[in-house]
Design a protein around this motif. Structure first.
Motif, PDB file in Angstrom:
ATOM      1  N   LEU A  30       1.095  -1.265   0.088  1.00  0.00           N
ATOM      2  CA  LEU A  30       0.136  -0.513   0.056  1.00  0.00           C
ATOM      3  C   LEU A  30       0.709   1.424  -0.194  1.00  0.00           C
ATOM      4  O   LEU A  30       0.373   2.334  -0.540  1.00  0.00           O
ATOM      5  CB  LEU A  30      -0.542   0.601   1.379  1.00  0.00           C
ATOM      6  CG  LEU A  30      -2.034  -1.240   1.322  1.00  0.00           C
ATOM      7  CD1 LEU A  30      -3.034  -1.145   2.700  1.00  0.00           C
ATOM      8  CD2 LEU A  30      -3.423  -0.481   0.249  1.00  0.00           C
ATOM      9  N   LEU A  31       1.947   1.409   0.409  1.00  0.00           N
ATOM     10  CA  LEU A  31       3.207   2.282   0.816  1.00  0.00           C
ATOM     11  C   LEU A  31       3.968   2.802  -0.777  1.00  0.00           C
ATOM     12  O   LEU A  31       3.612   3.624  -1.191  1.00  0.00           O
ATOM     13  CB  LEU A  31       3.779   2.066   1.332  1.00  0.00           C
ATOM     14  CG  LEU A  31       3.722   1.964   2.819  1.00  0.00           C
ATOM     15  CD1 LEU A  31       5.095   1.998   4.199  1.00  0.00           C
ATOM     16  CD2 LEU A  31       3.676   4.031   3.579  1.00  0.00           C
ATOM     17  N   SER A  50      14.046   0.350   7.052  1.00  0.00           N
ATOM     18  CA  SER A  50      13.237   2.598   7.041  1.00  0.00           C
ATOM     19  C   SER A  50      11.544   2.311   7.744  1.00  0.00           C
ATOM     20  O   SER A  50      11.397   1.882   7.989  1.00  0.00           O
ATOM     21  CB  SER A  50      13.864   2.804   6.001  1.00  0.00           C
ATOM     22  OG  SER A  50      13.387   2.741   5.075  1.00  0.00           O
ATOM     23  N   ALA A  51      12.061   3.234   7.957  1.00  0.00           N
ATOM     24  CA  ALA A  51      10.636   3.847   8.442  1.00  0.00           C
ATOM     25  C   ALA A  51       9.831   3.699   7.321  1.00  0.00           C
ATOM     26  O   ALA A  51       9.739   4.484   6.300  1.00  0.00           O
ATOM     27  CB  ALA A  51      10.336   4.917   9.461  1.00  0.00           C
ATOM     28  N   PRO A  52       7.741   3.751   7.789  1.00  0.00           N
ATOM     29  CA  PRO A  52       7.085   3.773   6.964  1.00  0.00           C
ATOM     30  C   PRO A  52       7.374   4.828   5.125  1.00  0.00           C
ATOM     31  O   PRO A  52       7.365   4.881   3.975  1.00  0.00           O
ATOM     32  CB  PRO A  52       5.645   3.579   7.620  1.00  0.00           C
ATOM     33  CG  PRO A  52       6.450   3.048   8.898  1.00  0.00           C
ATOM     34  CD  PRO A  52       7.897   2.991   8.689  1.00  0.00           C
ATOM     35  N   LEU A  53       7.260   6.080   6.344  1.00  0.00           N
ATOM     36  CA  LEU A  53       7.047   7.190   5.665  1.00  0.00           C
ATOM     37  C   LEU A  53       8.174   7.088   4.154  1.00  0.00           C
ATOM     38  O   LEU A  53       8.342   8.083   3.551  1.00  0.00           O
ATOM     39  CB  LEU A  53       7.020   8.220   5.847  1.00  0.00           C
ATOM     40  CG  LEU A  53       6.941   9.881   5.317  1.00  0.00           C
ATOM     41  CD1 LEU A  53       5.371   9.599   4.283  1.00  0.00           C
ATOM     42  CD2 LEU A  53       6.940  10.815   6.198  1.00  0.00           C
ATOM     43  N   THR A  54       9.616   7.410   5.153  1.00  0.00           N
ATOM     44  CA  THR A  54      11.428   7.283   4.778  1.00  0.00           C
ATOM     45  C   THR A  54      11.278   5.760   3.580  1.00  0.00           C
ATOM     46  O   THR A  54      11.464   6.428   2.510  1.00  0.00           O
ATOM     47  CB  THR A  54      11.876   6.937   5.450  1.00  0.00           C
ATOM     48  OG1 THR A  54      11.892   7.404   6.625  1.00  0.00           O
ATOM     49  CG2 THR A  54      13.593   7.342   5.147  1.00  0.00           C
ATOM     50  N   TYR A  55      10.638   4.902   3.696  1.00  0.00           N
ATOM     51  CA  TYR A  55      10.212   3.931   2.667  1.00  0.00           C
ATOM     52  C   TYR A  55       9.672   4.233   1.359  1.00  0.00           C
ATOM     53  O   TYR A  55      10.248   4.078   0.503  1.00  0.00           O
ATOM     54  CB  TYR A  55       9.889   2.955   3.206  1.00  0.00           C
ATOM     55  CG  TYR A  55      10.177   1.639   2.483  1.00  0.00           C
ATOM     56  CD1 TYR A  55      11.257   0.600   2.502  1.00  0.00           C
ATOM     57  CD2 TYR A  55       9.028   0.672   1.271  1.00  0.00           C
ATOM     58  CE1 TYR A  55      11.352  -0.185   1.680  1.00  0.00           C
ATOM     59  CE2 TYR A  55       9.239  -0.475   0.652  1.00  0.00           C
ATOM     60  CZ  TYR A  55      10.848  -0.711   0.982  1.00  0.00           C
ATOM     61  OH  TYR A  55      11.024  -2.144   0.067  1.00  0.00           O
ATOM     62  N   ARG A  56       8.687   4.900   1.637  1.00  0.00           N
ATOM     63  CA  ARG A  56       7.406   5.255   0.443  1.00  0.00           C
ATOM     64  C   ARG A  56       8.950   6.129   0.066  1.00  0.00           C
ATOM     65  O   ARG A  56       8.877   6.283  -1.247  1.00  0.00           O
ATOM     66  CB  ARG A  56       6.649   5.956   1.637  1.00  0.00           C
ATOM     67  CG  ARG A  56       5.405   6.594  -0.487  1.00  0.00           C
ATOM     68  CD  ARG A  56       4.285   6.963   0.482  1.00  0.00           C
ATOM     69  NE  ARG A  56       3.001   6.204   0.590  1.00  0.00           N
ATOM     70  CZ  ARG A  56       2.106   6.760   0.968  1.00  0.00           C
ATOM     71  NH1 ARG A  56       1.923   6.581   1.576  1.00  0.00           N
ATOM     72  NH2 ARG A  56       1.416   5.733   0.825  1.00  0.00           N
ATOM     73  N   LYS A  57       8.993   7.297   0.442  1.00  0.00           N
ATOM     74  CA  LYS A  57       9.825   8.125  -0.550  1.00  0.00           C
ATOM     75  C   LYS A  57      11.320   7.692  -0.939  1.00  0.00           C
ATOM     76  O   LYS A  57      11.252   8.436  -2.116  1.00  0.00           O
ATOM     77  CB  LYS A  57      10.583   9.139   0.451  1.00  0.00           C
ATOM     78  CG  LYS A  57       9.494  10.208   1.444  1.00  0.00           C
ATOM     79  CD  LYS A  57       9.884  11.295   2.081  1.00  0.00           C
ATOM     80  CE  LYS A  57       8.252  12.229   2.930  1.00  0.00           C
ATOM     81  NZ  LYS A  57       9.286  13.128   4.048  1.00  0.00           N
ATOM     82  N   GLU A  58      12.197   7.333   0.217  1.00  0.00           N
ATOM     83  CA  GLU A  58      12.382   6.218  -1.210  1.00  0.00           C
ATOM     84  C   GLU A  58      12.523   5.603  -2.513  1.00  0.00           C
ATOM     85  O   GLU A  58      12.812   4.978  -2.914  1.00  0.00           O
ATOM     86  CB  GLU A  58      13.478   5.391  -0.132  1.00  0.00           C
ATOM     87  CG  GLU A  58      14.692   6.667   0.582  1.00  0.00           C
ATOM     88  CD  GLU A  58      15.249   5.675   1.824  1.00  0.00           C
ATOM     89  OE1 GLU A  58      14.799   3.890   1.455  1.00  0.00           O
ATOM     90  OE2 GLU A  58      15.702   5.691   2.832  1.00  0.00           O
ATOM     91  N   HIS A  59      11.113   4.476  -2.757  1.00  0.00           N
ATOM     92  CA  HIS A  59      10.707   3.754  -3.226  1.00  0.00           C
ATOM     93  C   HIS A  59       9.623   3.512  -3.897  1.00  0.00           C
ATOM     94  O   HIS A  59       9.435   2.679  -4.680  1.00  0.00           O
ATOM     95  CB  HIS A  59      10.918   2.603  -2.229  1.00  0.00           C
ATOM     96  CG  HIS A  59      12.396   1.845  -1.664  1.00  0.00           C
ATOM     97  ND1 HIS A  59      12.489   1.705  -0.177  1.00  0.00           N
ATOM     98  CD2 HIS A  59      13.029   0.879  -2.325  1.00  0.00           C
ATOM     99  CE1 HIS A  59      13.441   1.508  -0.129  1.00  0.00           C
ATOM    100  NE2 HIS A  59      14.303   0.805  -1.256  1.00  0.00           N
ATOM    101  N   GLY A  60       9.129   4.652  -3.926  1.00  0.00           N
ATOM    102  CA  GLY A  60       7.353   4.604  -4.776  1.00  0.00           C
ATOM    103  C   GLY A  60       6.423   5.159  -3.957  1.00  0.00           C
ATOM    104  O   GLY A  60       7.545   7.172  -4.372  1.00  0.00           O
ATOM    105  N   THR A  61       5.140   5.615  -4.597  1.00  0.00           N
ATOM    106  CA  THR A  61       4.876   6.727  -4.311  1.00  0.00           C
ATOM    107  C   THR A  61       4.519   7.950  -3.507  1.00  0.00           C
ATOM    108  O   THR A  61       4.422   7.189  -1.499  1.00  0.00           O
ATOM    109  CB  THR A  61       3.414   5.940  -4.369  1.00  0.00           C
ATOM    110  OG1 THR A  61       3.442   5.590  -4.909  1.00  0.00           O
ATOM    111  CG2 THR A  61       1.865   7.411  -4.111  1.00  0.00           C
ATOM    112  N   PRO A  62       4.604   9.320  -3.523  1.00  0.00           N
ATOM    113  CA  PRO A  62       4.660  10.038  -2.489  1.00  0.00           C
ATOM    114  C   PRO A  62       3.074  10.186  -1.711  1.00  0.00           C
ATOM    115  O   PRO A  62       2.070   9.940  -2.204  1.00  0.00           O
ATOM    116  CB  PRO A  62       4.775  11.533  -3.768  1.00  0.00           C
ATOM    117  CG  PRO A  62       4.566  10.973  -4.674  1.00  0.00           C
ATOM    118  CD  PRO A  62       4.194   9.559  -4.144  1.00  0.00           C
TER     119      PRO A  62
END
Length: 168
Positions: free
Chosen positions: A121-122, A154-166
Motif C-alpha cells: 500500500l505504501l 527504514s520507517a514507513p514514510l522514509t521507505y515510501r519516499k525512497e521506493h514509491g508513491t509520495p
C-alpha cells in the motif's frame, strides 16, 4: 519271509519319502512365511506412506483456511483461537500446523502478512501512513513504525519516499 522283507522295505521307503515330503513342506512353509511377512511389511509401509500423505494434505487444507481467514481479517484484531476456529481445529493443532507447514507461528505469520500488505500500500497508493497502518491491523503507529523499520530497514514514510508513491 519275502513278503515281510518287502513290507519292511516298503515301510522304510514310505517313511523316508514322508520325511522328504515333510522337509519339503517345512521349507516351502518357511518360504511362504517369509514371503507373507515381507508382503505384510510392504503393505504396512505403503499404508504409513498413504497416511502421511493424507495427513499432509489435511494440514495444507487447514493452513489454506487459516491463511484465507487472516487475509480477510487483516485489519482486525485476531486471536490464535479465531485463526484455529477458521479451520475447525484446536489452538494446539493450529500451532502444530503452522510449525509443520510454514515453519513459523500464526502470530509471526500474521505480522509478516500485515507488513507485506502495508509495504504494498505504501508503494502503490498515496494513502497516509497512519491509515495504511490501521488498514493493516496495526493499532499503534509507534509499533507499526518499529516493526516496519525492523523488517525493511527504514520507517514507513522514509521507505515510501525512497521506493514509491509520495504521501498525500
Amino acid at each position: 519271509r519275502t513278503f515281510l522283507l518287502f513290507s519292511i522295505q516298503g515301510k522304510n521307503e514310505l517313511a523316508e519319502n514322508m520325511k522328504i515330503k515333510k522337509e519339503e513342506f517345512s521349507k516351502k512353509y518357511q518360504e511362504y512365511k517369509v514371503t507373507k511377512a515381507e508382503e505384510n511389511k510392504a503393505k504396512s509401509e505403503a499404508k504409513a506412506i498413504r497416511n502421511a500423505e493424507l495427513a499432509k494434505i489435511r494440514e495444507e487444507e487447514r493452513i489454506k483456511k487459516m491463511l484465507l481467514f487472516m487475509e480477510e481479517h487483516i485489519a482486525d484484531e485476531i486471536t490464535n483461537s479465531e485463526i484455529a476456529s477458521a479451520a475447525f481445529i484446536s489452538n494446539t493443532e493450529c500451532m502444530r500446523c503452522f510449525k509443520n507447514v510454514l515453519h513459523t507461528t500464526p502470530g509471526k505469520y500474521l505480522r509478516q502478512l500485515r507488513l507485506s500488505k502495508a509495504k504494498q500500500l505504501l508503494l502503490s497508493t498515496p494513502m497516509k501512513v497512519e491509515k495504511i497502518g490501521e488498514l493493516c491491523g496495526f493499532r499503534e503507529m509507534s509499533y507499526f513504525a518499529k516493526v516496519f523499520r525492523a523488517e525493511y530497514g527504514s520507517a514507513p514514510l522514509t521507505y515510501r519516499k525512497e521506493h514509491g508513491t509520495p504521501s498525500q
